[in-house]
Scaffold this motif. Sequence first.
Motif, PDB file in Angstrom:
ATOM      1  N   SER A 235      40.666  39.626  43.259  1.00 18.49           N
ATOM      2  CA  SER A 235      40.601  39.810  44.738  1.00 18.49           C
ATOM      3  C   SER A 235      40.184  38.727  45.485  1.00 18.49           C
ATOM      4  O   SER A 235      40.697  38.289  46.561  1.00 18.49           O
ATOM      5  CB  SER A 235      39.999  41.177  45.072  1.00 18.49           C
ATOM      6  N   ILE A 248      39.015  44.055  49.179  1.00 24.93           N
ATOM      7  CA  ILE A 248      37.600  44.285  49.116  1.00 24.93           C
ATOM      8  C   ILE A 248      36.962  43.532  47.808  1.00 24.93           C
ATOM      9  O   ILE A 248      37.514  43.710  46.894  1.00 24.93           O
ATOM     10  CB  ILE A 248      37.206  45.610  49.077  1.00 24.93           C
ATOM     11  N   THR A 256      38.723  47.201  43.003  1.00 27.41           N
ATOM     12  CA  THR A 256      40.341  47.325  43.295  1.00 27.41           C
ATOM     13  C   THR A 256      40.672  48.403  42.484  1.00 27.41           C
ATOM     14  O   THR A 256      40.782  48.764  41.426  1.00 27.41           O
ATOM     15  CB  THR A 256      40.840  46.086  42.885  1.00 27.41           C
ATOM     16  N   ASP A 275      47.278  41.850  44.078  1.00 31.30           N
ATOM     17  CA  ASP A 275      46.265  41.796  43.486  1.00 31.30           C
ATOM     18  C   ASP A 275      46.100  43.325  42.673  1.00 31.30           C
ATOM     19  O   ASP A 275      46.575  44.218  43.328  1.00 31.30           O
ATOM     20  CB  ASP A 275      45.067  41.789  44.304  1.00 31.30           C
TER      21      ASP A 275
HETATM   22 MG   LIG Z   1      39.469  43.439  42.904  1.00 32.14          MG
END
Ligand SMILES: [Mg+2]
Length: 445
Positions: A235, A248, A256, A275
């Motif tokens: 991320s 985040i 995630t 992602d």
């Molecule tokens: Mg992540």
Amino acid sequence: MLSIYENDTIAALATPPGQGGIAIVRVSGEAARTCFDALFVPAGKQTVESHRLLYGHLYDENRVLIDECMAVLMLAPRSYTREDVAEFHIHGGEQVARQALNALYTLGVRPAEPGEFTRRAFLNGRVDLSRAEAVMRLISAQGEQSARAALRQLTGGVSSFVHGMQAQVTALAAGVAAALDYPEEISEEEAAGDTARQARALAEKLSAACDERAARVLETGFDVVLCGRPNVGKSSILNALLCEERAIVTDIPGTTRDVVRGSVTLGGAKINLSDTAGIREQAETVEAIGVERARRAMQNADLTLLVLDGSAPLTPEDEALLRDTENLPRAVLLNKCDQGMAFQLPDVLRVSAKTGEGMDALRALIADKAHLAGELPLTSARHMRLARQAADKLLEAAEALEGGLPLDLAAIDLQGALELLGGITGERVDEKLLDSVFSQFCVGK
Ligand SMILES: [Mg+2]
Ligand SMILES: Nc1nc2c(ncn2[C@@H]2O[C@H](COP(=O)(O)OP(=O)(O)OP(=O)(O)O)[C@@H](O)[C@H]2O)c(=O)[nH]1
């Protein structure tokens, strides 16, 4: 669509709706000039001439002032549609444009259908079908690369490729037709031998001109998926590439859960980044679904970026992922290189989402992989479908010739191929074949 075309006068906002410095209302058709004279009053002593931009005032049908504006009249055939065209360059903002359009509607003008100006340009012979489509693609192009492809189509790259192919198929068809018409002068074997070989070569050339994947990349972008085990910094890399805090980031593994997407332009190509949830075995329900989605995203990606934590020893999960992605288009990133490297691997890119180290190299790598097929002649789905069908017809012709079947059969297949190619530029080709037979071959001399 084409058959409902009527020769009435149409109008539409030619610029995007919403706020802007100016908005252009475009009118095309027989009544364009009358509308121009009825609604626009040039300032001072300016005379109305075709293709001359005038300053003045726009009024509605009741002589109520709508706007102060610039206006231009472009008389047929020197206009985009080859019809009389009037354009009013008014102030941006929906209210003014709506008033201008309403005034035109009260004069009997009707709202234009989507793409109708360009459709008229095609029907009036100003552009061929592939160029008309190119206008649409150029308008909707995302990223410089697809704009370039559309522009190439607009400037006739597709037309000239198709015309070149048509000329070669026509020459083959003409040879076959000549052998059919003058059997005493050209033997069937003579006509068949070389023609079959050439038909195969042309079929190959047509197929090579189509690349579905490249076309999709131009149309919708290049799909890049970030994957790896939890907490390696996927991320963080996504955010660094997007230059915004999209996903985040925490130091808790399994942050995630779902696929997080964002797009950037790199090297002129549109890149769609995804992602994904960190891949691990002991994930609870929600996370497990995320892991499943991550795996699916990897399978469909144009490029998988496998992220490893370079500052900690490789884990069995990392090794499993290295094996799983081996046969996919992938690049391996060793992230967290700011914390020192705990192991070495060949062909990897060292990056740090934290310090930005290696991020330019990563951008260059993605841009490089995405920069493919920019110069392919055919990149629209419709063109590729027709080109493939034409290639099939050419192969059928070759088979018929090689199998010693009557020449008529090959002639029909070649004609079919020509018609399919003609479908790309939107023209009919039977006349061309006849012309070619009689102009190039002096068989009956
Ligand atoms: Mg992540
Ligand atoms: N030192 C250092 N820390 C980093 C780097 N990249 C990410 N981190 C840290 O590593 C932790 C995990 O980062 P994320 O980006 O959330 O990792 P992730 O792979 O998306 O994790 P999941 O979503 O849980 O799979 C965070 O505390 C980040 O600040 C880096 O390059 N260097």
